[in-house]
Design a protein around this motif. Structure first.
Motif, PDB file in Angstrom:
ATOM      1  N   SER A 108       0.832  -1.208   0.000  1.00  0.00           N
ATOM      2  CA  SER A 108       0.000   0.000   0.000  1.00  0.00           C
ATOM      3  C   SER A 108       0.864   1.254   0.000  1.00  0.00           C
ATOM      4  CB  SER A 108      -0.947   0.002   1.196  1.00  0.00           C
ATOM      5  OG  SER A 108      -0.257   0.172   2.416  1.00  0.00           O
ATOM      6  N   TYR A 109       2.046   1.193   0.633  1.00  0.00           N
ATOM      7  CA  TYR A 109       2.938   2.353   0.613  1.00  0.00           C
ATOM      8  C   TYR A 109       3.497   2.582  -0.797  1.00  0.00           C
ATOM      9  CZ  TYR A 109       2.723   1.502   5.621  1.00  0.00           C
ATOM     10  OH  TYR A 109       2.287   1.282   6.900  1.00  0.00           O
ATOM     11  N   VAL A 110       3.744   1.483  -1.496  1.00  0.00           N
ATOM     12  CA  VAL A 110       4.182   1.603  -2.894  1.00  0.00           C
ATOM     13  C   VAL A 110       3.057   2.196  -3.737  1.00  0.00           C
ATOM     14  CG1 VAL A 110       4.986   0.345  -4.920  1.00  0.00           C
ATOM     15  CG2 VAL A 110       5.782  -0.325  -2.636  1.00  0.00           C
ATOM     16  N   ALA A 111       1.821   1.709  -3.531  1.00  0.00           N
ATOM     17  CA  ALA A 111       0.679   2.233  -4.291  1.00  0.00           C
ATOM     18  C   ALA A 111       0.469   3.719  -4.008  1.00  0.00           C
ATOM     19  CB  ALA A 111      -0.577   1.437  -3.944  1.00  0.00           C
ATOM     20  N   PHE A 112       0.581   4.111  -2.758  1.00  0.00           N
ATOM     21  CA  PHE A 112       0.454   5.520  -2.375  1.00  0.00           C
ATOM     22  C   PHE A 112       1.508   6.366  -3.075  1.00  0.00           C
ATOM     23  CE2 PHE A 112       1.436   8.586   1.328  1.00  0.00           C
ATOM     24  CZ  PHE A 112       0.625   9.576   0.812  1.00  0.00           C
ATOM     25  N   ALA A 126      -6.691   1.953  -4.373  1.00  0.00           N
ATOM     26  CA  ALA A 126      -7.226   1.385  -3.136  1.00  0.00           C
ATOM     27  C   ALA A 126      -6.048   1.052  -2.230  1.00  0.00           C
ATOM     28  CB  ALA A 126      -8.041   0.131  -3.424  1.00  0.00           C
ATOM     29  N   LEU A 127      -6.098   1.556  -0.994  1.00  0.00           N
ATOM     30  CA  LEU A 127      -5.020   1.379  -0.020  1.00  0.00           C
ATOM     31  C   LEU A 127      -5.570   0.562   1.147  1.00  0.00           C
ATOM     32  CD1 LEU A 127      -3.728   5.060  -0.165  1.00  0.00           C
ATOM     33  CD2 LEU A 127      -2.839   3.071  -1.413  1.00  0.00           C
ATOM     34  N   LEU A 128      -4.982  -0.610   1.377  1.00  0.00           N
ATOM     35  CA  LEU A 128      -5.517  -1.592   2.310  1.00  0.00           C
ATOM     36  C   LEU A 128      -4.637  -1.678   3.547  1.00  0.00           C
ATOM     37  CD1 LEU A 128      -6.779  -2.163  -0.488  1.00  0.00           C
ATOM     38  CD2 LEU A 128      -6.506  -4.610  -0.014  1.00  0.00           C
ATOM     39  N   ASP A 129      -5.241  -1.513   4.729  1.00  0.00           N
ATOM     40  CA  ASP A 129      -4.508  -1.541   5.996  1.00  0.00           C
ATOM     41  C   ASP A 129      -3.353  -0.555   5.961  1.00  0.00           C
ATOM     42  OD1 ASP A 129      -6.079  -3.378   7.416  1.00  0.00           O
ATOM     43  OD2 ASP A 129      -5.065  -5.094   6.507  1.00  0.00           O
ATOM     44  N   CYS A 130      -3.665   0.699   5.694  1.00  0.00           N
ATOM     45  CA  CYS A 130      -2.613   1.670   5.383  1.00  0.00           C
ATOM     46  C   CYS A 130      -2.924   3.043   5.945  1.00  0.00           C
ATOM     47  CB  CYS A 130      -2.471   1.769   3.856  1.00  0.00           C
ATOM     48  SG  CYS A 130      -1.251   2.974   3.287  1.00  0.00           S
ATOM     49  N   LEU A 131      -1.911   3.664   6.529  1.00  0.00           N
ATOM     50  CA  LEU A 131      -1.804   5.108   6.705  1.00  0.00           C
ATOM     51  C   LEU A 131      -0.441   5.508   6.163  1.00  0.00           C
ATOM     52  CD1 LEU A 131      -3.027   5.900  10.338  1.00  0.00           C
ATOM     53  CD2 LEU A 131      -4.302   6.178   8.208  1.00  0.00           C
ATOM     54  N   PRO A 132      -0.243   6.757   5.783  1.00  0.00           N
ATOM     55  CA  PRO A 132       1.100   7.170   5.394  1.00  0.00           C
ATOM     56  C   PRO A 132       2.116   6.854   6.504  1.00  0.00           C
ATOM     57  CG  PRO A 132      -0.486   8.858   4.813  1.00  0.00           C
ATOM     58  CD  PRO A 132      -1.226   7.846   5.629  1.00  0.00           C
ATOM     59  N   ILE A 133       3.300   6.435   6.112  1.00  0.00           N
ATOM     60  CA  ILE A 133       4.338   6.106   7.095  1.00  0.00           C
ATOM     61  C   ILE A 133       4.599   7.286   8.024  1.00  0.00           C
ATOM     62  CG2 ILE A 133       6.789   5.555   7.364  1.00  0.00           C
ATOM     63  CD1 ILE A 133       6.551   3.951   4.731  1.00  0.00           C
ATOM     64  N   SER A 134       4.643   8.483   7.467  1.00  0.00           N
ATOM     65  CA  SER A 134       4.925   9.664   8.282  1.00  0.00           C
ATOM     66  C   SER A 134       3.823   9.924   9.311  1.00  0.00           C
ATOM     67  CB  SER A 134       5.119  10.893   7.388  1.00  0.00           C
ATOM     68  OG  SER A 134       3.970  11.108   6.579  1.00  0.00           O
ATOM     69  N   GLU A 135       2.603   9.544   9.005  1.00  0.00           N
ATOM     70  CA  GLU A 135       1.521   9.680   9.980  1.00  0.00           C
ATOM     71  C   GLU A 135       1.742   8.742  11.157  1.00  0.00           C
ATOM     72  OE1 GLU A 135      -0.866  11.788  10.232  1.00  0.00           O
ATOM     73  OE2 GLU A 135      -1.198  12.638   8.245  1.00  0.00           O
ATOM     74  N   HIS A 136       2.125   7.504  10.863  1.00  0.00           N
ATOM     75  CA  HIS A 136       2.451   6.575  11.951  1.00  0.00           C
ATOM     76  C   HIS A 136       3.565   7.148  12.825  1.00  0.00           C
ATOM     77  CE1 HIS A 136       0.018   3.087  10.888  1.00  0.00           C
ATOM     78  NE2 HIS A 136       0.457   3.119   9.641  1.00  0.00           N
ATOM     79  N   LEU A 137       4.629   7.611  12.195  1.00  0.00           N
ATOM     80  CA  LEU A 137       5.798   8.060  12.954  1.00  0.00           C
ATOM     81  C   LEU A 137       5.502   9.309  13.763  1.00  0.00           C
ATOM     82  CD1 LEU A 137       8.627   7.398  10.337  1.00  0.00           C
ATOM     83  CD2 LEU A 137       7.918   5.951  12.257  1.00  0.00           C
ATOM     84  N   SER A 138       4.605  10.152  13.269  1.00  0.00           N
ATOM     85  CA  SER A 138       4.278  11.375  14.003  1.00  0.00           C
ATOM     86  C   SER A 138       3.320  11.118  15.151  1.00  0.00           C
ATOM     87  CB  SER A 138       3.680  12.419  13.048  1.00  0.00           C
ATOM     88  OG  SER A 138       2.388  12.023  12.618  1.00  0.00           O
ATOM     89  N   ARG A 139       2.734   9.916  15.204  1.00  0.00           N
ATOM     90  CA  ARG A 139       1.731   9.588  16.216  1.00  0.00           C
ATOM     91  C   ARG A 139       2.215   8.488  17.149  1.00  0.00           C
ATOM     92  NH1 ARG A 139      -3.641  10.940  14.068  1.00  0.00           N
ATOM     93  NH2 ARG A 139      -3.342  12.121  12.134  1.00  0.00           N
TER      94      ARG A 139
END
Length: 288
Positions: A108-112, A126-139
């Motif tokens: 999904s990160y590749v698709a994004f 379509a992005l499955l089981d996904c948030l942007p990596i930077s969103e995860h790291l900021s939270r």
């Protein structure tokens, strides 16, 4: 698996990508996650072919039977930007300049990234089981770090290779009954290949370094997904537990976004293929 599909290996820059493809009609690309191969889609891809699509399932760079370059200190050879370029080159080689796209987990990160960098190529994503990596790291919270500790373990130099390769069957546990025997056999062979393990770890190392930097640069520049975007998540996984409704977060990244949960554990293509295929078809239908 994949009756009436063809498979080939396509050279792209410094990698060689193994790809399965079949069907006729508008192209749909399915990108797998960690630690799977393209075989994870074996229950979804035929359902989409039956509904009138050409379905393309690559092994991501370094995963499965695809091969990538030796790692470098900056991990750039396994960045999502480079892997997205692989997919564009593969689809161009197969005669598809524009396609719909779905990615799960690491795929999904590749698709994004692909939809951000190549908007003219992607009709819908379509992005499955996904948030942007930077969103995860900021939270990051203690709960996130405890549940997703593997992100930070895999990012360490050298250590995870030694741990995983010492006993890959114990580290990566799969169920042939749940996965399907052929999918399981292909996955298990890949897990026992140290070259594949190294590439999968480089994917994670790139994630918390160069990929996160690319996303932060996009955010600063105001870059957004402009194509229709579908967010799907596994109701028996923890994405919604950690963050609430993922669609709410994705509205900061996409102009046209909608989504819902799928009654499944994490590997939804294997556990809930009919529901997933139905959701993807309903979303991709305007491309027919």
């Amino acid at each position: 698996m994949f009756d009436n599909f063809e498979s080939t290996r396509i050279p792209v820059d410094d990698a060689t990508i193994h790809v399965r493809y079949g069907g006729s009609g508008p192209a749909v690309v399915l990108l797998h996650g960690h630690p799977r191969t393209s075989a994870t889609w074996h229950r979804v891809a035929p359902r989409l072919v039956e509904r009138g699509y050409t379905v393309v399932c690559p092994d991501l760079r370094g995963y499965g039977r695809s091969r990538g370059p030796a790692p470098t200190d900056d991990h750039a050879g396994y960045s999502k930007r480079v892997v997205a370029n692989d997919i564009v080159a593969v689809l161009d080689s197969l005669g598809h300049r524009r396609f719909a796209l779905a990615g799960h987990d690491r795929g999904s990160y590749v698709a994004f990234r692909l939809a951000l960098d190549h908007p003219a190529a992607v009709s819908r994503v379509a992005l499955l089981d996904c948030l942007p990596i930077s969103e995860h790291l900021s939270r990051i919270t203690a709960e996130f770090a405890t549940r997703w500790w593997h992100w930070f373990f895999f990012a360490q130099p050298g250590i995870p290779e030694r741990v995983i390769n010492a006993d890959p069957d114990s580290w990566y546990q799969g169920d042939p009954r749940a996965m399907g025997q052929e999918n399981y056999d292909e996955w298990r062979a890949a897990m026992r290949n140290p070259e594949v393990v190294r590439a999968m770890l480089e994917d994670y190392r790139a994630g918390v370094t160069v990929d996160a930097e690319h996303e932060r640069a996009d955010r600063a520049a105001g870059n957004r997904l402009t194509c229709p975007t579908l967010i799907l998540w596994s109701l028996r996984d923890d994405l919604e537990d950690l963050y609430g409704d993922p669609v709410r977060i994705w509205r900061d990244w996409a102009d046209d976004v909608r989504g819902h949960g799928i009654d499944s554990g994490h590997h939804m293509a294997e556990e809930a293929p009919e529901a997933l295929a139905d959701s993807l078809h309903e979303f991709f239908r305007p491309t027919l």
